[in-house]
Design an enzyme around this catalytic site. Structure first.
Site, short mmCIF file in Angstrom:
data_model
loop_
_atom_site.label_atom_id
_atom_site.label_comp_id
_atom_site.label_asym_id
_atom_site.label_seq_id
_atom_site.Cartn_x
_atom_site.Cartn_y
_atom_site.Cartn_z
N ILE A 245 0.95 -1.22 0.08
CA ILE A 245 0.23 -0.02 0.07
C ILE A 245 1.04 1.12 -0.17
CG2 ILE A 245 -1.83 1.34 1.18
CD1 ILE A 245 -2.80 -1.14 2.35
N PRO A 246 1.03 1.89 -1.21
CA PRO A 246 2.28 2.89 -1.35
C PRO A 246 2.01 4.14 -0.79
CG PRO A 246 0.99 2.61 -3.26
CD PRO A 246 0.30 1.63 -2.41
N CYS A 247 2.01 4.31 0.67
CA CYS A 247 1.83 5.70 1.35
C CYS A 247 3.11 6.40 0.94
CB CYS A 247 1.69 5.37 2.83
SG CYS A 247 2.67 4.29 3.63
N HIS A 248 4.22 5.77 0.67
CA HIS A 248 5.40 6.46 0.34
C HIS A 248 5.11 7.21 -0.87
CE1 HIS A 248 5.64 2.73 -2.09
NE2 HIS A 248 6.20 3.44 -2.95
#
Length: 284
Positions: A245-248
């Site tokens: 889950i690419p919160c970056h």
């Protein structure tokens, strides 16, 4: 993955920290290598093997103006070209290959008493991590070098669950994201504890393509709650599954990377690594 991969990442992280501090001075290869205690030849080889591009090229992806340009136009040239050249399967890994299923109240009530959770440790291009799964999918993935701390982080989420240190197919599918051509990935299933709002935010993050960036306001608008940027930020900060889950990929409006649960240097490393991969496909 071998232990040396994590050792290599720590050297890379040292270099990225040095680059982010001294970026305006455009440090030479020799200066960066000296700063992290290796020879210039070894550093060049180490960095290129990790990122797929030279340190000099990688520095361009750390430039705040690069981030601003991506944010300025969500249909940026980089991503437009990716789609036009048939790389959408690569760029949109998360949207296409990852599915989120929310846990029912019965599954996580009483501290997860009804859950049986398997977990294992693995190496990645961004350091050691723990990945855990239920019978329905991956429920937790954190970067953490210390195994005891990693388990503590997991058990705090589900204090009454039954735990067993063992691998399974859900975990293997999740970890394959670091090893395989993304076009060949099996479907990755996530089984997450979260409010309806959190799940909606996490699903919105899956639509940000690899190499792309969004602001908190962009995400709020995407879920049709444009005034909820602060709440979106809180939901992103509680993301239980690193990288997948690419919160970056969510950064500040001014182009600064902003905070990250697993460290700002790691956020720089991941975004630069992804931009490098997309750029390599496009022949930049």
């Amino acid at each position: 993955m071998a232990d040396h991969e994590t050792t290599n990442y720590h050297r890379i992280a040292q270099a990225i920290e040095y680059l982010s501090v001294h970026f305006k001075n455009q440090p030479s290869l020799d200066e960066i290598a000296t700063a992290i205690g290796v020879s210039p030849f070894h550093f060049q080889r180490l960095f290129t093997e990790w990122a797929g591009v030279s340190p000099k090229k990688f520095m361009q992806y750390l430039n705040i103006n690069y981030a601003k340009n991506l944010l300025k136009n969500e249909q940026s040239t980089l991503l437009d070209t990716a789609y036009q050249t048939g790389l959408s399967g690569t760029s949109r890994l998360h949207d296409l290959f990852i599915s989120i299923e929310g846990m029912t109240p019965g599954e996580f009530k009483n501290g997860g008493k009804n859950l049986a959770i398997h977990y294992c440790f693995a190496e990645s291009p961004f350091g050691k991590l723990i990945v855990a799964s239920t019978a329905r999918g991956v429920c937790h993935m954190f970067f953490e070098d210390d195994e005891i701390q990693a388990v503590n982080n997991l058990t705090q989420r589900f204090p009454n669950a039954q735990y067993r240190r063992t691998g399974d197919q859900f975990q293997q599918d999740a970890l394959s994201v670091f090893q395989q051509d993304w076009k060949q990935l099996d479907k990755i299933k996530l089984h997450l504890k979260g409010t309806d709002f959190q799940l909606k935010v996490w699903e919105a993050l899956l639509t940000i393509p690899s190499g792309g960036l969004m602001t908190y306001g962009n995400v709020a608008t995407q879920i049709n709650q444009p005034k909820a940027s602060r709440a979106v930020g809180t939901a992103i900060g509680s993301n239980p599954v690193a990288f997948l889950i690419p919160c970056h990929r969510v950064i500040q409006t001014n182009g600064n990377m902003g905070g990250y649960m697993w460290g700002s240097t790691r956020k720089l490393a991941i975004n630069g690594w992804e931009a490098s991969k997309v750029g390599a496909h496009l022949g930049e």
